[in-house]
Design a protein around this motif. Sequence first.
Motif: not given
Lengths: 500, 500
Positions: A318-342
């Motif tokens: 899983e590719a996770e972006l670890t910097f913080e940003t506002k999510n859809e609810e306006g809360e500060t959160a890690r950006f999260g997953s941008v890709g995955g595989g296996g």
Amino acid sequence: MAKREKPDDARPKARLPKGMRDVPSAEVRGLERMLGKIRGVYELYGFEPLATSAIEFTEALGKFLPDQDRPNAGVFSFQDEDGEWMSLRYDLTAPLARFVAENYDALPKPYRRYQTGSVWRNEKPGPGRFREFVQFDCDTVGTDNVAADAEICMMAADALEAIGVERGQYRMRINNRKVLDGVLETAGIDPLSDANTKQRLTVLRAIDKLDKFGPAGVELLLGKGRKDESGAFTDGAGLGAASIKILLDYVTAPAGERGATLAAIGKLIAGSERGRQGAEELAGIDRMLTSAGYGAARITIDPSVVRGLEYYTGPVFEAELTFETKNEEGETARFGSVGGGGRYDGLVARFVGTPVPATGFSIGVSRLYSALKALGKTGAEAARGPVLVLVMDKTDLGTYQALASKLRQAGIAAEMYVGTSGMKPQMKYADKRGSPCVIIQGGDEKAKGEVTIKDLVAGAKAAEAITDRAAWTEGRPAQVSVPEGDMVKAVQEILARQGA
Amino acid sequence: MAKREKPDDARPKARLPKGMRDVPSAEVRGLERMLGKIRGVYELYGFEPLATSAIEFTEALGKFLPDQDRPNAGVFSFQDEDGEWMSLRYDLTAPLARFVAENYDALPKPYRRYQTGSVWRNEKPGPGRFREFVQFDCDTVGTDNVAADAEICMMAADALEAIGVERGQYRMRINNRKVLDGVLETAGIDPLSDANTKQRLTVLRAIDKLDKFGPAGVELLLGKGRKDESGAFTDGAGLGAASIKILLDYVTAPAGERGATLAAIGKLIAGSERGRQGAEELAGIDRMLTSAGYGAARITIDPSVVRGLEYYTGPVFEAELTFETKNEEGETARFGSVGGGGRYDGLVARFVGTPVPATGFSIGVSRLYSALKALGKTGAEAARGPVLVLVMDKTDLGTYQALASKLRQAGIAAEMYVGTSGMKPQMKYADKRGSPCVIIQGGDEKAKGEVTIKDLVAGAKAAEAITDRAAWTEGRPAQVSVPEGDMVKAVQEILARQGA
């Protein structure tokens, strides 16, 4: 606009179906740039491109989606003239499996390809969830060597850095289905029995909630169940305390230095042959990464990665972006997953009857682009429109076209205004297009063999006040007159001043 | 492969629906290069990109195809959850019209966009005719200024040269619907009467056969009809001798220097106001082209261009490649058309009720790519695979991965062999991938801190004779051993020797 010729109700509505969208110019350019950089990295690793058709036989696509949250994932289907069902591809993996099976003998083995393109899902659209979206996949087919898995993780990390995500802003996280199976086995749940499927899924779903509910919440979900603030109750997996402890120890194992994680995992799968295999695969990946210089700042082994574990058969990424940003609810959160595989072994086997090992990674292109946007790294920030050559005398278009041609020959994006409106709409047009400057050659200038160049960035404010040609001619804000032969040089200077 | 697990009949067939195809790696790369160069030219002219969705409401697409030879052109359609019909786009123009109508107020006017992407037609596939294919369109919407038409022709010429079609190997040909209408009027056929539609189409089809049957054949088709060698009879348009002469004079007017063509046309449309308008448009285009330095070697006015005349409302364009090549029947012939376009005023009007003038040009991407292939200009000729680092000791993969990493860090495409086979299959793999060289580091080399580099181009013949490691070690054909620290430099030298 002039008066209408047809009554409203005789005309079709100009609208798109639900879940579809048009991609505006800045995003098309930014995506092109981003995809080009990823392509460059994948080519550097020796992956070669493939483009399969958008339409496949429904039977050939089957239903293999790694995302268990969308069990009803639908496809867009229609029949051909012989009544056979065809579908729009819903991912790039199923068509790859069909392609490999169809061309098995002719392909180099292992076969390493990348592909980017639209996929379609006939699902309920929502905010940020579209029915057509772009994926960028890479896969290595035909080897069970975990070197292939390690390489895909390195390549994904390189790709993220190539597009502008800096080291420390992302992390590739690796887990292994076999290790989880081993932990389940140690916890007393047979990981391979069909009778346990439901319980296993409940366990996976519980583990997946670690980020949201913390260890205490996961503990409840692994046991009797959990009541949320609204009073709604979620059934648990019904495990006993000892089993729960093993699973909690697993998902909360430290995901820092890979060696420490491997050591922690080792203790939890002791006694499970399947678990031992998985741990050995992870150790092999770790050795490869370490030799190539990819430390835990880029790639970690992380037991809390659950997504896709039910689908993949070995390592998962899983590719996770670890910097913080506002999510859809306006809360500060890690950006999260941008890709995955296996690793998955069943897809090609559907066609050929024998397992063909394969491993791959898929980037969610829109989501990754959103991340670049949040970082101000799309490249669109520096984009500007074409230089506009104004039309001062409609009977003399050739003159203005020749000026535009000269600029283009020097590699400067330029256009003559091809509408039919006057001065003010032309200036508005330049503004709307983001033109860095306009070229003006009225009768006086032409007689003197000169052109006037107006810097629209420097002159933006002054321009707002100008209402007619007379005021313009007097004011001449942020503008310069040069001999026609010096036009290109003068424009280049303005562009340099504005920054590239 | 190992023994099969399922009986044959339980497995889906690995195959594509009729008319669909997979695009192999060399073509994906070549197309990417070609489309990138066209994009570069279009950007230079100030056109901006747009990407619309593949799926539109069927009602919004309507049925507007410029190609009258395919009146039954079908689309792939399916219903959404509310029962509304949606279709895959069959071109990029109808979606543009929907987009412009939907966003009219927000767009700069004129609006200039380019778009490339797949389109789908539910038609009978045939040799070279697929159900999914790529178009590359550019359009200027919202102006009736023929400067926009002239510019699109210049831009198309520039694009052809940018991708490697040399001046003299192509010609942009321009005609005008209104001029043809004027000639028809002069010949006694009302060009705007619905009652004449069938006769007008027969005339257009007759003119279109000039290349095939010559003036004498066209004369028959304009008159009573023509019997071919097999005895099959084609009905004619039933025109009288005087009318036929006017039409023949028109289509055989010289298409060399534009001034001479314009003069010849002028005589044939005397007395038709519509014809005069069309001739004036062509003269305006000619003036623009001449000012910008685009002579008849690049862009001609050519009355024999008929294609699309029934669809377009003013100027029409065709991009013809003039060099000779073998056609499907093995005969030597001009390569022919790779794109076309023109002015059409009706598309946006469908939605908004008022005419919105527009002009555009569409490239048939596969056909243009075939032309580049015939010219040896796809860029695929110079392509080569990645440098392959061989795996000599499976327990030491990290070492080989590190070597591959070093090459990649120097910008050289490289991969470690990620399969699990021995020396000979690895060499075969390198061969199949088109690797320029392989890197070998066996135990001896590692002890000495060296790598051996084998030039596969120089050593192609010798390699065939090598069957085992011992023979290899003795023979060492076309190979060199260097200290590990010099590997990158030595590989760069081999690549330079092989040519970029």
